[in-house]
Design a protein around this motif. Structure first.
Motif, PDB file in Angstrom:
ATOM      1  N   THR A  23       0.802  -1.205   0.000  1.00 21.19           N
ATOM      2  CA  THR A  23       0.000   0.000   0.000  1.00 21.19           C
ATOM      3  C   THR A  23       0.840   1.262   0.000  1.00 21.19           C
ATOM      4  OG1 THR A  23      -0.065  -0.081   2.412  1.00 21.19           O
ATOM      5  CG2 THR A  23      -1.856  -1.142   1.230  1.00 21.19           C
ATOM      6  N   THR A  24       2.145   1.133   0.183  1.00 23.90           N
ATOM      7  CA  THR A  24       3.010   2.299   0.178  1.00 23.90           C
ATOM      8  C   THR A  24       4.107   2.091  -0.847  1.00 23.90           C
ATOM      9  OG1 THR A  24       4.590   1.446   1.765  1.00 23.90           O
ATOM     10  CG2 THR A  24       2.655   2.534   2.656  1.00 23.90           C
ATOM     11  N   ASP A  31       5.172  12.314   5.771  1.00 28.45           N
ATOM     12  CA  ASP A  31       5.609  10.922   5.831  1.00 28.45           C
ATOM     13  C   ASP A  31       5.539  10.302   4.437  1.00 28.45           C
ATOM     14  OD1 ASP A  31       2.916  10.284   5.337  1.00 28.45           O
ATOM     15  OD2 ASP A  31       2.483   9.913   7.449  1.00 28.45           O
ATOM     16  N   THR A  32       6.081   9.094   4.292  1.00 26.64           N
ATOM     17  CA  THR A  32       6.131   8.463   2.974  1.00 26.64           C
ATOM     18  C   THR A  32       4.734   8.133   2.452  1.00 26.64           C
ATOM     19  OG1 THR A  32       6.460   6.301   4.041  1.00 26.64           O
ATOM     20  CG2 THR A  32       8.420   7.481   3.289  1.00 26.64           C
ATOM     21  N   HIS A  33       3.816   7.846   3.360  1.00 28.50           N
ATOM     22  CA  HIS A  33       2.445   7.550   2.930  1.00 28.50           C
ATOM     23  C   HIS A  33       1.816   8.774   2.254  1.00 28.50           C
ATOM     24  CE1 HIS A  33      -1.206   5.148   2.978  1.00 28.50           C
ATOM     25  NE2 HIS A  33      -1.873   6.186   3.433  1.00 28.50           N
ATOM     26  N   ARG A  34       2.034   9.940   2.856  1.00 28.01           N
ATOM     27  CA  ARG A  34       1.505  11.169   2.278  1.00 28.01           C
ATOM     28  C   ARG A  34       2.213  11.500   0.966  1.00 28.01           C
ATOM     29  NH1 ARG A  34      -2.433  14.117   0.673  1.00 28.01           N
ATOM     30  NH2 ARG A  34      -2.109  16.382   0.778  1.00 28.01           N
ATOM     31  N   TYR A  82       3.415   9.380  -1.118  1.00 26.96           N
ATOM     32  CA  TYR A  82       2.865   8.473  -2.128  1.00 26.96           C
ATOM     33  C   TYR A  82       1.498   8.951  -2.609  1.00 26.96           C
ATOM     34  CZ  TYR A  82       1.981   3.977  -4.385  1.00 26.96           C
ATOM     35  OH  TYR A  82       1.731   2.989  -5.299  1.00 26.96           O
ATOM     36  N   GLU A  83       0.688   9.443  -1.695  1.00 26.47           N
ATOM     37  CA  GLU A  83      -0.630   9.959  -2.079  1.00 26.47           C
ATOM     38  C   GLU A  83      -0.497  11.128  -3.045  1.00 26.47           C
ATOM     39  OE1 GLU A  83      -2.508  10.956   1.597  1.00 26.47           O
ATOM     40  OE2 GLU A  83      -3.429   8.980   1.839  1.00 26.47           O
ATOM     41  N   SER A 128      -0.969   8.169  -5.809  1.00 25.79           N
ATOM     42  CA  SER A 128      -2.398   7.855  -5.657  1.00 25.79           C
ATOM     43  C   SER A 128      -3.309   8.904  -6.256  1.00 25.79           C
ATOM     44  CB  SER A 128      -2.731   7.667  -4.171  1.00 25.79           C
ATOM     45  OG  SER A 128      -1.957   6.650  -3.606  1.00 25.79           O
ATOM     46  N   ARG A 153      -7.971  -1.405   7.144  1.00 32.69           N
ATOM     47  CA  ARG A 153      -6.984  -0.494   7.740  1.00 32.69           C
ATOM     48  C   ARG A 153      -7.614   0.335   8.862  1.00 32.69           C
ATOM     49  NH1 ARG A 153      -1.738   1.468   6.373  1.00 32.69           N
ATOM     50  NH2 ARG A 153      -1.705  -0.141   4.773  1.00 32.69           N
ATOM     51  N   GLN A 198       0.695   1.189   9.844  1.00 35.98           N
ATOM     52  CA  GLN A 198       1.618   1.156   8.721  1.00 35.98           C
ATOM     53  C   GLN A 198       2.954   0.524   9.102  1.00 35.98           C
ATOM     54  OE1 GLN A 198       1.004   1.630   5.633  1.00 35.98           O
ATOM     55  NE2 GLN A 198       3.119   1.246   5.003  1.00 35.98           N
ATOM     56  N   GLU A 241       4.730  -2.671   7.249  1.00 35.49           N
ATOM     57  CA  GLU A 241       6.095  -2.647   6.727  1.00 35.49           C
ATOM     58  C   GLU A 241       6.951  -3.733   7.367  1.00 35.49           C
ATOM     59  OE1 GLU A 241       7.372   1.353   7.335  1.00 35.49           O
ATOM     60  OE2 GLU A 241       6.003   2.180   5.821  1.00 35.49           O
TER      61      GLU A 241
END
Length: 514
Positions: A35-36, A116-119, A121-122, A126, A403, A465, A469
């Motif tokens: 997902t990331t 963060d890496t999730h943001r 990626y968004e 995404s 999630r 998250q 990971e």
């Protein structure tokens, strides 16, 4: 004689077993690896191939009545496949290093942007994935019509929509990491396949940050084990067939008949043709797991039952021939790796100093996890303070509520009612939307104001998250995945769980009434 030891393809086509693990990918459509962006590896230029590898010396596999079988007796394609095992392992090491380089690049970029890496990626992936129109989906189906022949149009449309989405996501992720590679220095260190590699070796430096071999070696444990296990299983299956064939020929020579006469007398003439009543009984017993009515699957069931009968007879003949034979196996199943599974501050029950620690990676929307939960509860009761049980999150891409449900479970854990709360989640897997998650908090007596605030603000999103990971590092790709003292449980059943706990505790047998 060839003993049929492969999977029962027919019966798998009829139904899926439960509780089976739910894999991270869904349906026939490939989902993104994770997902990331951390697991979006970008292919690097392949080095020029070296000179052809000389054929390896034959390796002895088994001794039957004084005669040795070796890899020289295998079919050329299978022998070549086995001889390429070390090359596959070397490729896996390079891929894991490449993956870690990409992950580090994303972390560096996210830090620069104070997100963060999730943001990240968004923002970069995404949010940029296009929405595919019905016309685009139809064109893809038309261009690949042979692959969709006979498929329900609605199913085909859904699968193509997911496929196109995933392909677009993969391309955007690749483009992002390639851009980061161009703007950040990546300096390679010790060769990841070097014999002198140790945990402290620096395999690469990314934007000034060293990547040591320690986490790479940990991540490689399950990958290398799987490669070696697959090689062992295909070899063992083939050698089993060769042993049976040789023993059958010896028996035929002893009786002064052809081997086909023994097969006909011991197997073919004894194969049981199922009656209509037997077919109907089998259907009735397994109706919940079979797709279709009795008339539509009657022939498949009859064929399956007849094949089962033949396989039993083949096994009986094999065992009879082997009783009087001297067989010495020279190959062994590779040992499972012991992994350093972190338990961090995750929800747990039991003595922290217990001799056995069980860590489960779970998904609260996963049916297999719900089926395994009462099995775990029942088995663990019998071990008392000898076992510590830890739960970590691994929400799957295919489950839209998983999630947020994991975040809610963490919020319940903060109030000391994790296990009470997840019991409710597993019983209500079809209703795990946010309003329902909040309703369940009331049911188990949580402070709603505190719970709702944590859930709405995503207080535990980073915690979830981190579990995902870590799970990927440990080779988790499906749920439930259970580790017992760092060794993955391969048989998801009460018996398999008890046996694994007993092995970990160093005791041959533990009473279920303890």
């Amino acid at each position: 004689m060839k003993t049929k030891t492969g999977a029962l393809i027919l019966i798998l086509a009829l139904w899926s077993t439960a509780p089976a693990q739910t894999t991270k990918r869904g349906g026939a459509v490939r989902k993104p690896t994770v997902t990331t962006p951390q697991a979006q590896p970008v292919a690097q230029p392949t080095p020029a191939p070296g000179p052809p590898r000389p054929p390896a010396a034959p390796v002895s596999l088994a001794v039957i009545n004084g005669q040795t079988l070796s890899t020289a007796d295998l079919e050329p394609a299978l022998r070549q496949e086995l001889e390429s095992l070390e090359d596959k392992i070397a490729d896996a090491r390079r891929s894991v290093l490449d993956l870690q380089i990409n992950t580090t690049l994303l972390q560096v970029e996210a830090k620069k942007r104070h997100i963060d890496t999730h943001r990240l990626y968004e923002l970069e992936v995404s949010s940029r994935i296009p929405t595919f129109t019905p016309a685009q989906i139809k064109k893809f189906i038309d261009d690949n019509r042979d692959q969709f022949a006979g498929m329900d149009p609605n199913v085909a449309n859904q699968q193509v929509a997911v496929y196109l989405h995933d392909e677009a996501e993969s391309k955007l992720a690749d483009d992002l990491v390639n851009r980061l590679r161009r703007s950040n220095p990546v300096v390679m260190g010790v060769d990841i396949n070097s014999p002198s590699l140790n945990a402290s070796s620096v395999a690469a430096t990314v934007a000034g940050q060293p990547i040591t071999a320690a986490p790479l070696l940990e991540r490689l444990k399950p990958i290398i084990y799987k490669l070696r296990l697959e090689a062992y299983e295909v070899t063992k299956q083939r050698v089993d067939q060769m042993v049976d064939d040789r023993l059958l020929l010896e028996e035929a020579n002893r009786r002064h008949v052809g081997p086909e006469e023994i097969v006909r007398a011991e197997i073919s003439d004894k194969v049981h043709t199922p009656t209509e009543a037997e077919v109907a009984s089998f259907y009735a017993e397994n109706k919940a797991r079979i797709s279709g009515d009795l008339n539509s699957v009657r022939n498949q069931i009859a064929t399956y039952l007849q094949n089962e009968s033949r396989q039993r007879l083949e096994k009986d003949l094999s065992e009879k021939l082997r009783k009087s034979a001297q067989i010495r196996w020279l190959i062994n199943e590779p040992p499972q790796p012991v992994q350093n599974i972190s338990t961090d501050d995750d929800p747990a029950r039991g003595n922290a100093n217990a001799p056995v620690t069980i860590v489960e990676f779970t998904d609260f929307q996963c049916p297999a996890c719900a089926a395994m939960n009462p099995v775990l509860e029942d088995v663990l009761k019998s071990y008392g303070n000898k076992v510590r049980f830890v739960v970590r999150d691994f929400p799957l891409n295919m489950h839209e509520w998983a999630r947020k449900a994991a975040e809610a479970a963490n919020a319940a854990n903060a109030q000391g009612k994790f296990f009470e709360y997840i019991a409710v989640l597993f019983k209500n897997q079809k209703a795990l939307d946010v309003p329902s998650l909040k309703k369940y908090a009331t049911q188990v007596g949580l402070d709603r104001a505190r719970f709702d605030a944590a859930l709405d603000r995503g207080v535990y999103a980073a915690e979830v998250q981190k579990d995902v990971e870590d799970g990927e590092t440990y080779g988790v790709g499906s749920t439930p995945t259970i580790f017992i003292n760092g060794v993955q449980l391969r048989v998801l059943s009460a018996e398999g769980l008890r046996a694994a706990i007993d092995r970990a505790a160093g005791s041959p047998k533990t009473s279920s009434t303890q």
